[in-house]
Enzyme design. Structure first.
Site, PDB file in Angstrom:
ATOM      1  N   GLN A   7       0.828  -1.205   0.000  1.00 55.84           N
ATOM      2  CA  GLN A   7       0.000   0.000   0.000  1.00 55.84           C
ATOM      3  C   GLN A   7       0.866   1.261   0.000  1.00 55.84           C
ATOM      4  OE1 GLN A   7      -0.110  -2.483   2.266  1.00 55.84           O
ATOM      5  NE2 GLN A   7      -2.192  -3.274   2.433  1.00 55.84           N
ATOM      6  N   GLU A   9      -8.015  -4.148   6.333  1.00 54.13           N
ATOM      7  CA  GLU A   9      -7.778  -5.095   7.421  1.00 54.13           C
ATOM      8  C   GLU A   9      -8.388  -4.523   8.697  1.00 54.13           C
ATOM      9  OE1 GLU A   9      -3.599  -7.274   6.116  1.00 54.13           O
ATOM     10  OE2 GLU A   9      -3.565  -5.728   7.676  1.00 54.13           O
ATOM     11  N   GLY A  11       7.417 -13.482  -3.425  1.00 49.00           N
ATOM     12  CA  GLY A  11       7.349 -13.013  -2.041  1.00 49.00           C
ATOM     13  C   GLY A  11       6.034 -12.321  -1.754  1.00 49.00           C
ATOM     14  N   ARG A  17      -3.773   2.909  10.474  1.00 49.91           N
ATOM     15  CA  ARG A  17      -3.375   2.925  11.883  1.00 49.91           C
ATOM     16  C   ARG A  17      -2.337   1.825  12.025  1.00 49.91           C
ATOM     17  NH1 ARG A  17      -5.198  -0.324  16.082  1.00 49.91           N
ATOM     18  NH2 ARG A  17      -4.332   0.391  18.087  1.00 49.91           N
ATOM     19  N   ALA A  18      -1.114   2.219  12.378  1.00 45.85           N
ATOM     20  CA  ALA A  18       0.029   1.310  12.298  1.00 45.85           C
ATOM     21  C   ALA A  18      -0.168   0.075  13.174  1.00 45.85           C
ATOM     22  CB  ALA A  18       1.301   2.046  12.703  1.00 45.85           C
ATOM     23  N   ASP A  19       0.210  -1.063  12.618  1.00 45.93           N
ATOM     24  CA  ASP A  19       0.205  -2.329  13.359  1.00 45.93           C
ATOM     25  C   ASP A  19       1.612  -2.716  13.799  1.00 45.93           C
ATOM     26  OD1 ASP A  19       1.203  -4.643  11.188  1.00 45.93           O
ATOM     27  OD2 ASP A  19       0.308  -2.878  10.284  1.00 45.93           O
ATOM     28  N   HIS A  69      -6.960  -1.081  10.191  1.00 39.24           N
ATOM     29  CA  HIS A  69      -6.622  -1.190  11.616  1.00 39.24           C
ATOM     30  C   HIS A  69      -7.188  -0.089  12.500  1.00 39.24           C
ATOM     31  CE1 HIS A  69      -2.725  -2.837   9.600  1.00 39.24           C
ATOM     32  NE2 HIS A  69      -3.701  -3.732   9.538  1.00 39.24           N
TER      33      HIS A  69
END
Length: 636
Positions: free
Chosen positions: A222, A544, A242, A489-491, A523
């Site tokens: 993304q 997600e 990958g 929103r960072a994971d 998130h």
């Protein structure tokens, strides 16, 4: 006409006391201590001081380290007009006897426009020089997922050495300056697996408006884009199988095969490809010639023949009038790329070139109030108040992932005018909670027809301190157009946790007749996206649910088990190619990933949910299931 002056002061001996003071060499010849330029009308005026009889040899180049060609030699007098704009100059001053008095290093208008974070290149630059720039950036930021380094490579027209390899890392943009991508040619462009051995965190980079004469590997996730690209070989958007979670191609031509391989999902819009191969979870095509035929859910393709309403991103270009921004006109029922589109050319005189090392919200707002459009050089801008866009048709164009961070609980940009375009910016939440990071309109008055391109919103990961925003992107406007936006929103990273990086909602749409092509939202603690307005259209959604939900009791949405990713409240909504994934750390139950909350005349076509780790999702949309989580159609 605005006059720009840039002086290079060259002190030749200790007896030179000030700019206006002249010095004499051993022959008694008066030596100038200054050479300057100014823009007058459509010309660049070069002027200097020397005694009668001195002459000047003048050379120019579009790039600072390229080949400088003769403009004129033996210029007499004290000034010279070059009928071009936007060039670098070198000069040699000679005495009446032809002796060299002084050689002046490169100077010119580009130094006033661009920060040190921009490399303006031309085909005459040596491969060794360009590769050294690229390699330094690559080494500095290969592992710099949350670095503050920002970089852009701007390519003047022409064909570049086949020895140059434009390999990209975090926070880099490579962009051609021609009116069409065919004007600028390179041999190699690549993004390969990152330091983690795959491309799952290959975020925040882009390439646009040039030709690649061979194959391209562009393994990204993304927060990336390929726009106005002319690829005369194959395009592979994974690296050796990958993991990858992209991505976006728009208004481009791929002569041969576009291979998605291990990509989980991908959007190809208004393009022409030779053929397509790849089929994982959610491959979406709009207005793309030679896109694959649908056979959902056996093949995970969503193919829409034409893009009903389509805008293309504004871009920086260079012509006989110097640097300018081109704003393409709206396309209707678009199919295939269009590089000769009609549009509006914004001259440099109407653009404010902001730099993070000298500008803040006050200086930027002053320029916007004066009627300027805004070009944001690569850098990190700390803002203690919002940048306020109050004039219709304003363009705000970021370069090199220019990043805006609020420092006082403010918004980064507040757009209160119609037909505003915001493009190429990373919005990063600050330590004091903001209501939003980018907003269009207000409760006091909706605006019309705003457009957002290649904008990415981040909540957490950069610093250890807690950061917070209620709704990252708020759209109180009718007819909004969203094109390749990632709300995250960072994971992972610093300062990440349920009680640390606070973000309730990624995007909320209040206006009617809004359109989104390529929406990525992940998130957030409540709904990732809430769509309130009527007659909305969403093509391609990747989402997600928050991984770190502590428990169902703490995450209940009224009587619902958990928050849906996409909540639709407005009548007449159409969504196609929607994929929502869960990766819970705990045993969490989610009622449905998409919720139609009382809205009517809603159509959802091709929606899926994937459970990657723990927990369970009961339904795809409301109480509708599908085949192994893949739902062909839902109508309410």
């Amino acid at each position: 006409m605005k006059k720009l002056t840039f002086a290079i002061l060259i002190f030749l001996s200790a007896v030179c006391l000030a700019v206006a003071v002249s010095c004499a060499d051993s022959t008694g010849v008066i030596i100038p201590v200054e050479i300057s330029y100014a823009v007058e009308g459509g010309s660049t005026k070069i002027f200097w001081s020397c005694e009668d009889g001195c002459t000047l040899d003048l050379y120019s180049s579009p790039s600072k380290e390229g080949e400088f060609k003769v403009v004129a030699k033996g210029i007499k007098g004290k000034e010279f007009f070059d009928d071009r704009l936007g060039y670098y100059y070198k000069a040699v001053l000679k005495s009446a006897r032809g002796e060299v008095i002084k050689s002046f290093d490169a100077f010119g208008q580009p130094d006033d426009f661009f920060a040190d974070t921009v490399s303006v290149l031309s085909p005459s630059d040596s491969a060794e020089y360009v590769n050294a720039l690229i390699e330094k950036t690559y080494q500095d930021n290969f592992t710099g997922e949350f670095s503050d380094l920002r970089r852009a490579f701007l390519l003047h027209e022409g064909e570049y050495s086949s020895k140059i390899n434009f390999k990209q890392v975090y926070y880099t943009t490579v962009a051609g300056l021609g009116q069409t991508p065919e004007n600028t040619k390179v041999s190699y462009l690549e993004n390969k697996n990152g330091a983690n051995g795959n491309a799952l965190i290959n975020f925040w980079r882009g390439a646009e408006n040039f030709t690649v004469t061979g194959d391209v590997t562009y393994a990204v996730s993304q927060g990336t884009s390929l726009r106005r690209m002319n690829i005369l070989g194959n395009l592979t958007v994974h690296d050796s199988g990958g993991y990858a979670s992209g991505g976006y191609v728009g208004n481009s031509f791929v002569m041969k095969n576009l291979t998605s391989g291990s990509q989980q999902q991908w959007l190809t819009k208004n393009s022409r490809i030779g053929a397509w191969s790849g089929n994982v979870w959610n491959m979406v095509f709009s207005g793309t010639i030679n896109a694959p035929s649908e056979n959902y859910p056996s093949l995970k393709y969503t193919t829409v023949e034409r893009s009903a309403v389509s805008y293309e991103k504004p871009f920086l270009t260079f012509n006989e009038n110097g640097y300018c921004i081109f704003v393409p006109e709206k396309r209707e029922n678009a199919r295939g790329y269009d590089w000769n589109e009609e549009g509006t050319l914004i001259p440099w005189q109407d653009i404010y070139f902001a730099r993070a090392d000298r500008d803040n919200a006050t200086t930027i707002n002053r320029a916007l109030k004066e009627g300027k459009h805004l070009f944001l050089n690569p850098g990190v801008y700390m803002l203690d108040q919002p940048v306020c866009v109050t004039l219709d048709d304003t363009v705000v164009l970021g370069c090199g992932l220019a990043t805006l961070i609020p420092t006082a609980g403010n918004e980064c940009i507040k757009a209160l005018a119609d037909n505003v375009s915001i493009a190429g910016i990373l919005f990063d939440a600050g330590k004091i909670a903001s209501q939003s990071l980018l907003s269009f309109g207000s409760d006091e008055g909706f605006t019309s027809n705003p457009r957002v391109f290649d904008c990415y919103f981040r909540v957490g990961g950069r610093i250890e301190d807690n950061v917070a925003v209620k709704t990252a992107l708020s759209i109180k406007a009718n007819g909004a157009y969203v094109d390749n936006v990632w709300l995250w929103r960072a994971d992972h990273g610093d300062g990440v946790g349920w009680d640390k990086n606070q973000g309730d909602v990624g995007m909320e749409v209040f206006g009617d007749n809004c359109v989104a092509y390529g929406l990525f939202a992940e998130h957030f603690k409540k709904n990732n996206v809430v769509w309130q307005g009527k007659n909305g259209y969403l093509l391609f959604y990747q989402s997600e649910i928050a991984y770190d939900v502590p428990s169902n009791a703490e995450w209940a949405d009224g009587n619902r088990e958990g928050y849906s990713s996409l909540k639709i409240c407005g009548d007449g909504f159409v969504g196609q190619g929607l994929g929502v994934y869960t990766n819970f750390y705990r045993d969490i139950t989610l009622q449905s990933v998409i919720e139609v909350a009382g809205a009517t005349n809603v159509t959802i076509r091709h929606a899926c949910t994937i459970t990657i780790n723990k927990g369970r999702t009961l339904h795809v949309v409301n109480d509708a299931d599908g085949v192994n989580g893949f739902l062909t159609e839902f109508i309410a």
